[in-house]
Design a protein around this motif. Structure first.
Motif: not given
Length: 790
Positions: A301-312, A329-335, A337-347
């Motif tokens: 819920a609300g993953h895409y609203d938070r993920v950019n801040d988590a990646v930055y 660890s970062q995914a838990h902190k920002h609530r 998805c760790p997998f989707e966040m890892s894909l974004d980080a790869s950019t």
């Protein structure tokens, strides 16, 4: 542009998808959006574009340079079409869907934003005050079209685009600043170890290949240090601007760890380079079962609203090594998805360590890097490249099973009439093929069936739009994706494919689009980057791997082993065979005798590799009967071992120097014959029973026939070469370092034939041919010499 001014590039598609997304990470909505966003196949694209008339320009490349403080941001993409009619210019964006286009009420936001970007760039380039956008949605089966028209003033588009770029600016600035930090750290970087024999030439060869934008095949025996020999020059090439991003591709988790270690060593020597290790979604998911529905996953819920801040935050405040633990660890902190966040980080990272499928698999590959029209300065380092042959065939093939159509038909019967009829049509088609099939049958064309599948996809799409109970919804979604995969491969069919149907061992009947020759499909992916290095300890014969993975004109290097011949005793048993016609109690007793001699020569850890679980079990039974009372511990690999069981099995080999020998009975080509690294006394010998030939099956016979028809050695391509690769991998478990000493037993007289001897690596010179009695004395003498020189 100022000379040497930093340039940050991004595709239009990646820009709009990254900045404009918001909301939940919802499996149902997400997959539906993916279906709607699925591009019409290239054939349909061309067909629609040809219909548009003389005033229509197809596939128009567009680029816009936006100056920012200290660097330029370059946005690029390719519009499907530019239509000029009655003095008005329209940007056309085509999207192919399986659903009924009359049900589409408005374009998807990211689709329209993509077209608006193209419209802005084209309006600026052509100095147009006004421009129109046409969103064209096309049903993949019926080719029915629905248009959405929009008109824009250039000034309005300019304001909208400026706002978009304002949101992107901090990301571009991070990239520009980080690129300088990274390159400044690379410049003084030196190779972190004293070069082993041949290693410097290997590293230089990799660098030259990258500089020339070519492909290189490296046959490098264990101990050469091939990982660092590939990673170091690739890093230096990035520092020299010869590449933007390194993709280190592997087939197994353990080799990903080796890559992480290589980057870690370079960081200890001053390197600043960000890398991310991509792990399968199932292994990163915080839920017991992967389900991205917000009702079941608290992070959806609300993953895409938070993920950019988590990646930055991860990029600007986190470590340079974005490994599994860091991501979790970062995914838990920002609530999120760790997998989707890892894909974004790869950019934003300089290196991506991942499985082959993230680059090659048409259904899994990272669209942000490898979608149509996207190209970058990628450097591909492909570890254990021999695995890519079969993995490539798997990724570029697709099959459908008759029984699956019947099963789904039973579940929707009486509830969804149109879908039921579509399932029945497909089932009847497959039933007709089944009636004609004895074991397997080749087919020239299945175009009629593909149309049925396309029609069925539309009906299933309508079902999914209506909604249904969760279990059926999930089943229909998975079935839909299977149909999509099949049609995706159907569009690729050419002379490199074989279409066949077969009766399977479980009684089911399947139709398969089988990719025999993988090179064309693999090159399609690799051509999106600058350069590729394939490396493995077992790329023999080189011509075979160049044929299936690259091209005949690609470079090739054979690195010599740095280890002395005296470190290893290599024996071929000439009085034993694993042929089916020879498998008997008497043959198993002789094999058991060799294994007993191996265990008695010196107490220690040994691995024994067999062609099948059946033979493994039979030989073990005979061995226990004849030698079980002696000081030997036996461990048996079993089918379907999970990760915990594998670790427990290998744990026995971490203890060395005991009074008892430990014999691991394993399957050749299995999890313990490749990728494991047991050094020193943790493994002092291996026996390989048989030549590793794959089991005779329909697919292997189809392979053989394919190459025979083309005047090539079908048996070698289908059986001998893959089998010998397994043998070489298993034998390579023994000598891993300068201190290692050990014995390799090849137990099959077929190894004496020239067809096999030609496939032996150079470091196997000096092998001995022996009988059981001679083997005992040879092993005794070898260990005696080792004792006297230690």
């Amino acid at each position: 542009m100022e000379k040497n001014k930093t340039e940050i590039r991004i595709s239009v598609r990646n820009l709009v998808e990254f900045i404009l997304r918001s909301g939940d990470l919802d499996n149902r909505r997400g997959k539906r959006a993916e279906r709607e966003a699925m591009q019409a196949g290239s054939r349909l694209h061309r067909k629609l574009q040809r219909r548009m008339g003389a005033g229509y320009q197809a596939e128009v490349s567009l680029k816009y340079r936006m100056p920012m403080d200290g660097f330029d941001c370059v946005i690029e993409g390719r519009a499907d079409g530019i239509l000029t009619e009655d003095g008005l210019v329209t940007v056309d964006e085509i999207k192919g869907v399986c659903r009924d286009v009359t049900l589409i009420e408005e374009p998807a936001g990211v689709h329209l934003a993509q077209a608006m970007c193209y419209a802005f760039i084209y309006a600026v380039q052509q100095e147009l005050l006004q421009i129109r956008v046409r969103m064209t949605y096309c049903n993949l089966e019926t080719e029915e079209l629905k248009y959405f028209h929009f008109s824009y003033e250039r000034t309005d588009l300019e304001r909208w685009f400026g706002k978009l770029m304002k949101e992107y600016e901090k990301w571009a600035r991070f990239q520009a600043d980080w690129r300088k930090i990274c390159k400044d750290s690379i410049q003084p970087l030196e190779f972190p170890f004293p070069y082993r024999e041949g290693q410097q030439e290997l590293a230089h060869g990799v660098y030259r290949t990258i500089a020339r934008k070519k492909r290189l095949f490296i046959q490098a025996p264990t101990g050469v240090g091939k990982t660092m020999s590939a990673v170091f020059p690739a890093v230096k090439a990035v520092g020299e601007g010869l590449g933007d991003k390194i993709f280190y591709l592997t087939a197994k988790t353990i080799t990903r760890t080796v890559a992480e270690d290589a980057f870690h060593i370079l960081r200890e020597n001053g390197l600043r380079l960000k890398s991310v290790t991509l792990t399968a979604k199932e292994k990163l998911c915080i839920c017991q079962e992967t389900d991205c529905n917000p009702e079941n996953c608290p992070y959806a819920a609300g993953h895409y609203d938070r993920v950019n801040d988590a990646v930055y935050e991860l990029l600007t405040e986190g470590p340079d090594d974005l490994n599994r633990e860091v991501l979790l660890s970062q995914a838990h902190k920002h609530r999120v998805c760790p997998f989707e966040m890892s894909l974004d980080a790869s950019t934003w990272t300089d290196a991506v360590i991942c499985d082959y499928n993230y680059v090659f698999d048409p259904n899994v590959r990272l669209k942000r890097f490898f979608s149509e029209g996207v190209k970058g300065g990628y450097l591909f380092l492909i570890d254990e490249a021999h695995n890519l042959v079969e993995r490539g065939r798997e990724m570029f093939s697709a099959s459908l099973c008759k029984e699956d159509f019947l099963e789904l038909k039973r579940k929707v019967k009486g509830r969804y009439r149109k879908a039921e009829r579509g399932l029945e049509r497909c089932n009847r088609y497959l039933l007709e093929l089944k009636r004609e099939c004895v074991t397997y049958q080749l087919h020239e064309d299945v175009g009629a069936f593909s149309l049925m599948v396309m029609s069925l996809m539309g009906e299933l799409e309508a079902m999914l739009e209506e909604g249904m109970e969760p279990d059926l919804q999930k089943e229909v979604q998975e079935f839909w994706f299977g149909l999509r995969d099949f049609l995706g491969i159907f569009e690729r069919l050419d002379e490199n494919y074989v279409i066949y149907s077969e009766l399977m061992e479980n009684g089911h009947f399947q139709l398969k689009l089988y990719c025999v020759e993988t090179a064309v499909n693999l090159r399609e992916c690799l051509n999106k980057g600058n350069s590729t290095v394939f490396f493995s300890a077992t790329l023999l014969p080189m011509s075979y791997y160049k044929h299936l993975l690259g091209a005949e004109e690609d470079y090739a290097v054979y690195a010599h082993s740095p280890f002395g011949r005296e470190q290893r005793l290599l024996l071929i048993g000439c009085d034993v065979s694993s042929r089916y016609s020879r498998r008997s109690r008497r043959e198993y007793e002789r094999i058991a005798g060799y294994l007993a001699a191996l265990a008695k020569g010196r107490p220690g850890n040994y691995m024994l590799f067999f062609p099948s679980y059946k033979m493994l079990s039979d030989v073990h039974e005979v061995f226990q009967e004849l030698y079980g009372a002696e000081a030997v511990e036996c461990l048996l690999q079993s089918p379907g071992m999970n990760e915990e069981m594998r670790e427990e099995f290998l744990g026995h080999f971490q203890e060395a120097g005991g009074e008892k020998s430990c014999l691991g009975f394993c399957v050749l080509g299995g999890i313990f014959s490749e990728g494991i690294d047991l050094r020193g006394d943790n493994l002092i010998g291996a026996a390989v029973v048989g030549t590793g030939l794959p089991l005779v099956c329909n697919e292997r016979e189809i392979l053989k026939g394919y190459y025979d028809e083309r005047g090539m050695d079908g048996f070698a391509y289908a059986y001998r070469y893959p089998g010998m690769n397994k043998v070489l991998q298993a034998a390579g478990r023994v000598i891993r370092t300068d201190e290692d000493r050990g014995i390799v037993l090849l137990l099959d007289q077929r190894f004496l034939n020239n067809e096999y001897r030609r496939l032996f690596p150079l470091e196997w010179e000096g092998l001995q041919i022996c009988t059981l009695e001679q083997a005992e004395s040879a092993m005794e003498e070898f260990w005696s010499c080792q004792s006297s020189t230690s």
